[in-house]
Scaffold this motif. Structure first.
Motif, short mmCIF file in Angstrom:
data_model
loop_
_atom_site.label_atom_id
_atom_site.label_comp_id
_atom_site.label_asym_id
_atom_site.label_seq_id
_atom_site.Cartn_x
_atom_site.Cartn_y
_atom_site.Cartn_z
N ILE A 168 0.85 -1.19 0.00
CA ILE A 168 0.00 0.00 0.00
C ILE A 168 0.88 1.24 0.00
O ILE A 168 2.08 1.17 0.24
CB ILE A 168 -0.97 0.02 1.21
CG1 ILE A 168 -0.19 0.00 2.52
CG2 ILE A 168 -1.96 -1.13 1.13
CD1 ILE A 168 -1.07 0.13 3.75
N GLU A 170 2.04 3.76 1.79
CA GLU A 170 2.48 4.44 2.99
C GLU A 170 3.83 5.12 2.75
O GLU A 170 4.71 4.56 2.11
CB GLU A 170 2.61 3.46 4.16
CG GLU A 170 1.30 2.86 4.62
CD GLU A 170 1.48 1.90 5.78
OE1 GLU A 170 0.46 1.49 6.38
OE2 GLU A 170 2.65 1.55 6.08
N PRO A 186 -0.31 7.80 5.50
CA PRO A 186 -1.10 6.87 4.68
C PRO A 186 -1.58 7.59 3.42
O PRO A 186 -2.67 8.15 3.39
CB PRO A 186 -2.25 6.49 5.61
CG PRO A 186 -2.41 7.69 6.51
CD PRO A 186 -1.05 8.30 6.67
N HIS A 188 -1.82 6.51 -0.12
CA HIS A 188 -2.58 5.90 -1.21
C HIS A 188 -2.93 4.46 -0.84
O HIS A 188 -2.33 3.87 0.05
CB HIS A 188 -1.75 5.90 -2.51
CG HIS A 188 -1.32 7.26 -2.95
ND1 HIS A 188 -2.08 8.07 -3.76
CD2 HIS A 188 -0.18 7.97 -2.68
CE1 HIS A 188 -1.43 9.21 -3.99
NE2 HIS A 188 -0.29 9.16 -3.34
N HIS A 189 -3.90 3.91 -1.56
CA HIS A 189 -4.26 2.51 -1.37
C HIS A 189 -3.31 1.59 -2.11
O HIS A 189 -3.12 0.44 -1.70
CB HIS A 189 -5.70 2.27 -1.85
CG HIS A 189 -6.74 3.00 -1.05
ND1 HIS A 189 -6.95 2.75 0.30
CD2 HIS A 189 -7.62 3.97 -1.40
CE1 HIS A 189 -7.92 3.53 0.74
NE2 HIS A 189 -8.34 4.29 -0.26
N SER A 190 -2.71 2.07 -3.19
CA SER A 190 -1.79 1.27 -4.00
C SER A 190 -0.35 1.65 -3.66
O SER A 190 -0.10 2.73 -3.11
CB SER A 190 -2.05 1.49 -5.49
OG SER A 190 -3.38 1.15 -5.84
N SER A 208 0.69 7.12 -6.68
CA SER A 208 0.74 5.67 -6.54
C SER A 208 0.95 5.01 -7.90
O SER A 208 1.03 5.68 -8.93
CB SER A 208 -0.56 5.16 -5.92
OG SER A 208 -1.63 5.22 -6.86
N GLN A 296 -16.05 8.72 -0.52
CA GLN A 296 -15.66 8.60 -1.91
C GLN A 296 -16.18 9.77 -2.74
O GLN A 296 -15.52 10.27 -3.63
CB GLN A 296 -16.19 7.28 -2.50
CG GLN A 296 -15.58 6.04 -1.84
CD GLN A 296 -16.35 5.60 -0.61
OE1 GLN A 296 -17.14 6.38 -0.05
NE2 GLN A 296 -16.14 4.36 -0.18
#
Length: 447
Positions: A168, A170, A186, A188-190, A208, A296
């Motif tokens: 992820i 981080e 934190p 991005h998710h990717s 990301s 979102q």
């Protein structure tokens, strides 16, 4: 190219990302360093129509990392022939200052006036740039096969940013001066693909692997300040992020034909810094409504699109970008993997499509035998002063712990055979990094 490197620009041990090795802007984008199959070159970036080659070396083949410290004579070089070894040169004197060997291949090198950072896939080494002493080794960092990292250039601190996770997005922010962790962001998710600090080290930009959203965080707090959408239709590989020196703009380049420039406009709590327009009124409505909407949806509303863009002649190749002021006007520089430097004019008021001011070929026939000079492009002005060969140094082991070799100096300024010395000993000799002529103070040039 950091800037960064930054922005990270190292090719890595798995092969060069640039066909000619690598390209990187120095910390204030006043020069461009290019690694080639035969060595490396340094170009001055003070004029639009003319690109001066201020130094050229053919001592080291297959250079995939070359970084210059501001406008000083210190340059760091890593060759694909010896990817575990970093060589540091004083190019004006034509001598090697020192060299270090590491347990595995060097993926990136970042430097400022306080620290020199070497990034391997699973470890990071922090050196004091004044004497090259190894200060700290960060072991067991998450796998980082691209060598992604960013080092701030502010003289009062040396923030280092690197991935905190392999799965992820981080970001670990580490203080390379005090040698202590600052925060974890934190982002991005990717997994992360690009990082960049602004000049004052108060902002950190990230992207990301998806490449659709670029975020800007405060440093050292790690709070999200801005969120920009690069695009929604497709994922892209963002290869370069760069702030302008005044931190008003942020540019992003990728493997597509479009370079995006975003404007960082900070609006006060009551909107006093915002023009009284219909757009700002709608923006305030969205901002007020965001607290009632799903995360979102509100996130999408807060995203700003590009303030200005550039459409390159081709896509699918890696490039690095930088925002600078040349001859009193704001410019966008883009160095591409096929060996060209494009200079665009940026309208800081209205934005829009940037106009091409000039393009230069930074590769000659000797560097890339498959291509000759670009028709209609400029010839690079060669004003290279001849210099003596680099000093010979002792051979270094190919594996094991970090090993340093510093070149000794004779009284007349020549060199004698290098010797392996303990880490805590200082380099001695005619190279003095405290001399402002060799190690000029940090300053934002305003042309």
């Amino acid at each position: 190219m950091e800037t960064g490197e930054g922005a990270g620009t190292a090719a890595g041990a798995d092969g060069p990302r640039f066909r000619f090795g690598c390209a990187s802007f120095n910390q204030d984008s006043t020069s461009l360093a290019v690694g080639t199959r035969t060595g490396y070159k340094l170009f001055s970036l003070t004029m639009v129509e003319k690109l001066d080659c201020i130094h050229e070396s053919a001592e080291t083949p297959d250079v995939y990392i070359v970084e210059r410290l501001f406008s000083s004579s210190l340059v760091v070089v890593v060759s694909a022939a010896m990817p575990q070894r970093m060589n540091i040169y004083h190019f004006k004197k034509g001598m090697e200052i020192c060299s270090y060997s590491y347990p595995s291949s060097i993926l990136a090198v970042q430097l400022n006036r306080q620290r020199l950072v070497v990034c391997l896939e699973e470890s990071i080494y922090i050196h004091n740039i004044k004497d090259m002493k190894l200060l700290k080794t960060l072991l067991n960092v998450p796998s980082n096969p691209s060598g992604l990292c960013a080092l701030s250039i502010n003289h009062s601190n040396s923030y280092l940013g690197y991935p905190g996770s392999a799965t992820i997005g981080e970001i670990i922010v580490y203080d390379a001066n005090s040698l202590s962790a600052v925060t974890m962001v934190p982002a991005h998710h990717s997994p992360l693909a690009a990082l960049a600090f602004n000049t004052s080290a108060t902002k950190l930009a990230s992207a990301s692997e998806r490449g659709t959203v670029i975020r800007v965080f405060s440093v050292p707090e790690g709070l999200r300040l801005f969120e920009f959408r690069r695009g929604m239709k497709r994922y892209v590989n963002i290869s370069s992020l760069s702030f302008s020196l005044d931190s008003q703009f942020l540019c992003a380049s990728s493997n597509t034909e479009t370079v995006h420039i975003f404007k960082l406009e900070q609006v006060g709590p009551s909107g006093e810094d915002e023009a009284d327009t219909w757009t700002s009124y709608v923006g305030k409505m969205f901002s007020a409504a965001s607290s009632y909407l799903p995360a979102q949806v509100s996130g999408m509303m807060s995203q700003d699109r590009a303030f200005a863009t550039v459409h390159l002649l081709s896509s699918g190749q890696r490039n690095v970008c930088s925002l600078v002021t040349i001859q009193k006007l704001p410019r966008l520089l883009v160095a591409t993997a096929d060996g060209q430097l494009f200079i665009y004019n940026l309208d800081p008021q209205d934005g829009g499509e940037c106009q091409l001011a000039h393009k230069h070929r930074i590769l000659g026939v000797d560097d890339d035998s498959e291509e000759g000079p670009e028709p209609g492009g400029s010839e690079v002005a060669r004003q290279v002063q001849p210099s003596p060969s680099y000093a010979e140094t002792a051979a270094l082991p190919a594996s094991g712990p970090v090993t340093a070799t510093l070149t000794g100096y004779s009284e007349d300024g020549g060199t004698r055979k290098g010797e392996v010395i303990p880490e805590h000993e200082l380099a001695v000799g005619p190279v003095c990094l405290d001399d402002e002529n060799e190690f000029p103070p940090v300053s934002i040039q305003r042309c």
